[in-house]
Design an enzyme around this catalytic site. Structure first.
Site, short mmCIF file in Angstrom:
data_model
loop_
_atom_site.label_atom_id
_atom_site.label_comp_id
_atom_site.label_asym_id
_atom_site.label_seq_id
_atom_site.Cartn_x
_atom_site.Cartn_y
_atom_site.Cartn_z
N ASP A 59 -6.18 33.84 23.73
CA ASP A 59 -7.00 32.42 24.21
C ASP A 59 -8.02 33.15 25.25
O ASP A 59 -8.05 33.73 25.97
CB ASP A 59 -5.11 32.34 25.89
N SER A 126 -21.63 17.71 17.94
CA SER A 126 -21.20 16.82 17.44
C SER A 126 -22.14 15.50 17.59
O SER A 126 -22.90 15.87 18.52
CB SER A 126 -19.93 16.22 17.90
N TYR A 151 -13.86 14.93 26.45
CA TYR A 151 -14.91 15.87 24.97
C TYR A 151 -15.74 15.81 24.83
O TYR A 151 -16.78 16.93 24.46
CB TYR A 151 -13.79 14.68 23.86
N LYS A 155 -19.32 18.76 24.76
CA LYS A 155 -20.03 18.81 23.64
C LYS A 155 -21.68 19.02 24.27
O LYS A 155 -22.73 19.71 24.62
CB LYS A 155 -20.21 17.79 22.80
C1 WQD Z 1 -13.64 6.85 11.37
C2 WQD Z 1 -13.61 5.07 11.37
C3 WQD Z 1 -12.41 3.90 13.31
C4 WQD Z 1 -8.77 5.56 12.49
C5 WQD Z 1 -14.50 11.35 15.32
C6 WQD Z 1 -14.34 12.20 16.36
C7 WQD Z 1 -15.89 12.39 17.03
C8 WQD Z 1 -16.09 12.68 16.33
C9 WQD Z 1 -16.75 12.38 14.45
C10 WQD Z 1 -16.43 15.61 16.38
C11 WQD Z 1 -13.95 4.23 12.95
C12 WQD Z 1 -11.30 3.93 11.47
C13 WQD Z 1 -9.90 5.32 12.08
C14 WQD Z 1 -8.09 4.45 11.93
C15 WQD Z 1 -9.61 2.77 11.25
N1 WQD Z 1 -17.57 14.20 16.44
N2 WQD Z 1 -10.98 3.78 11.37
N3 WQD Z 1 -8.30 3.06 11.40
O1 WQD Z 1 -14.01 8.18 15.88
O2 WQD Z 1 -16.15 8.18 14.56
O3 WQD Z 1 -15.19 10.57 14.89
O4 WQD Z 1 -15.37 11.94 14.76
O5 WQD Z 1 -16.62 16.10 17.18
O6 WQD Z 1 -16.29 12.67 18.34
O7 WQD Z 1 -13.56 11.57 16.99
O8 WQD Z 1 -13.65 9.03 14.00
O9 WQD Z 1 -11.85 9.01 11.86
O10 WQD Z 1 -11.64 8.57 14.45
O11 WQD Z 1 -12.88 6.61 12.60
O12 WQD Z 1 -10.18 2.04 10.77
O13 WQD Z 1 -6.73 4.24 11.80
O14 WQD Z 1 -12.65 4.65 10.92
O15 WQD Z 1 -12.60 2.47 13.82
O16 WQD Z 1 -15.13 3.03 12.73
P1 WQD Z 1 -14.77 8.80 14.79
P2 WQD Z 1 -12.13 8.22 12.78
#
Ligand code: WQD
Length: 340
Positions: A59, A126, A151, A155
Site C-alpha cells: 500500500d 489525463s 480526481y 492529476k
Molecule cells: C465517454 C462518453 C459520456 C457512459 C473518462 C474519465 C476521464 C478520463 C478519460 C482518465 C461521454 C458517454 C458514457 C454511458 C454514455 N481520463 N457515455 N453512456 O467521461 O470522457 O472520461 O476517461 O483519467 O477522467 O472520466 O469517459 O467513457 O465515461 O464517457 O453516453 O453509459 O460516453 O457521456 O460522452 P469520459 P466515459
C-alpha cells in the site's frame, strides 16, 4: 537488463504496460495493493510473455513500506507510476480519499525515486487537465482549466508536484503522459479491463450490454453541438497507450529528453462520437445494441480529442489501432470473462 518498477501494474493500463516492457526485454517489478485488481492478472501476463514479473503487494500510502521497498530494490532504473484511484464520482463524494490516495503516494514515490542512481519517472496524467478546451484538437500548450472533480485536480496537482520537484532536482527526469480515453484489451484476450460493479465508462458499458449483463445503454445527451448531437472523445487502444509508456521511458533512459519534465498527449488524434462508438460495436460484434437517449450527464464536456504532433515528432510514437480494432479487442475480452 534494466529493472523497471510499475506501480498499479495489475490494473488496466498497468498490466498492458508490463507486457510491453517485458516484450522489450525489461525486468519488471510490480507494486499493487489489489484494491481494484486481482492477482490472477499475473497469470495473464505470464501467458502472453512467458515471463513472470516480480510482484509485491504494497500500500503506497504507507510511507515506511515505500521506503523499505526502495532500500530493497535500489537498482531500479525507471518508475512508471499508475497506482491511483480513478472514479470521478467517488472523488466528488470523498475528496480526501482521492487527495490521500493520489497525492501522498506520489510524494512518497518521488522521494524514493530521488534516492535511486537513475531517477526516471513516468506519470499517468489525463486529458481531464484541459477541461473543455477552446480549440480542437488539443495541444499540450492548451491552458490547464480548473478541475471539474477532485480526481481531475489530483492529476493537475500531481503534474505541479513533479514540475516543482524537477526544478530543484536536475537529476530527476520525468514525463507526464496525458491520456485521452483508453479502451480495449490485449488482442490475445488474456488481460483486459475488470470494472467492478456498474461500469461508468462507455465501452465497458457497451460490451456488458452486448453480453446481456445490462439491459440498455443510456446515451447521455443527443443535443450537443456536434454532427450527431452526442459527445466526442478520442478513444485509444490500451496497447497503443502501453507502448507509449515504453517509448517515453526509453527516452529518459537514453538521456534524450529536452528538459527534465515533459508532457505529451497520448490519443489517436481522431474524435469519435458516442453514436460512432456504438456503430463500431455493432459492426465488429455483428449484433445490434440496445440503447436509448438519456439526459446529459453532469460534468461531461462536449468534445475532446488530441493533437498528437508532439508525441509523434519527439517520441516517434503514433497510435496504430483503429476504433474498430480497439472495440473488437474489448468485445473479445468481455466474452471471455463471461465464459461465452
Ligand atoms: C465517454 C462518453 C459520456 C457512459 C473518462 C474519465 C476521464 C478520463 C478519460 C482518465 C461521454 C458517454 C458514457 C454511458 C454514455 N481520463 N457515455 N453512456 O467521461 O470522457 O472520461 O476517461 O483519467 O477522467 O472520466 O469517459 O467513457 O465515461 O464517457 O453516453 O453509459 O460516453 O457521456 O460522452 P469520459 P466515459
Amino acid at each position: 537488463m534494466k529493472k523497471i518498477l510499475v506501480t498499479g501494474g495489475l490494473g488496466f493500463i498497468g498490466s498492458h504496460t508490463v507486457v510491453e516492457l517485458q516484450n522489450e526485454g525489461f525486468e519488471v517489478v510490480i507494486i499493487d495493493d489489489l484494491s481494484n485488481s486481482s492477482k490472477t492478472v499475473l497469470d495473464g501476463i505470464f501467458d502472453i510473455t512467458n515471463k513472470q514479473p516480480i510482484f509485491e503487494k504494497l500500500d503506497l500510502k504507507e510511507k515506511s513500506s515505500v521506503e523499505k521497498f526502495f532500500k530493497k530494490h535500489n537498482s531500479i532504473s525507471g518508475v512508471i507510476h499508475f497506482a491511483a484511484s480513478k472514479a470521478v464520482g467517488e472523488s466528488v463524494e470523498n475528496p480526501l480519499l482521492y487527495y490521500e490516495n493520489n497525492l501522498n503516494t506520489l510524494i512518497y514515490m518521488l522521494k524514493g525515486v530521488l534516492g535511486l542512481q537513475e531517477s526516471n519517472f513516468i506519470f499517468s496524467s489525463s486529458c481531464t487537465v484541459y477541461g473543455q478546451a477552446d480549440v480542437m484538437p488539443i495541444t499540450e500548450n492548451a491552458p490547464v482549466k480548473p478541475a471539474e472533480s477532485p480526481y481531475g485536480n489530483t492529476k493537475q496537482i500531481g503534474e505541479e508536484i513533479i514540475a516543482d520537484t524537477c526544478k530543484v532536482n536536475q537529476n530527476l527526469n520525468a514525463i507526464a503522459l496525458r491520456y485521452f480515453n483508453p479502451i480495449g484489451a490485449h488482442p490475445s484476450g488474456k488481460i483486459g479491463e475488470l470494472p467492478i460493479g456498474i461500469p461508468r465508462n462507455l465501452v465497458p458499458y457497451i460490451t456488458q450490454t452486448g453480453v446481456g449483463l445490462r439491459d440498455c445503454l443510456s446515451v447521455f445527451g443527443n443535443d450537443y453541438p456536434t454532427p450527431d448531437g452526442t459527445c466526442i472523445r478520442d478513444y485509444i487502444h490500451v496497447v497503443d497507450l502501453a507502448k507509449a509508456h515504453v517509448i517515453a521511458l526509453q527516452r529518459l533512459l537514453d538521456d534524450k529528453n529536452d528538459s527534465n519534465f515533459e508532457t505529451f498527449n497520448i490519443g489517436t488524434g481522431v474524435g469519435s462520437s458516442v453514436i460512432e462508438v456504438i456503430n463500431a460495436f455493432e459492426n465488429v460484434s455483428n449484433q445490434s445494441l440496445n440503447y436509448r437517449f438519456a439526459p446529459r450527464r453532469e460534468g461531461d464536456i462536449i468534445s475532446a480529442y488530441a493533437n498528437i504532433t508532439k508525441a509523434n515528432k519527439i517520441l516517434g510514437w503514433k497510435a496504430k489501432s483503429s476504433l474498430d480494432d480497439a472495440i473488437r479487442s474489448a468485445w473479445k475480452w468481455e466474452q471471455k470473462i463471461r465464459n461465452l
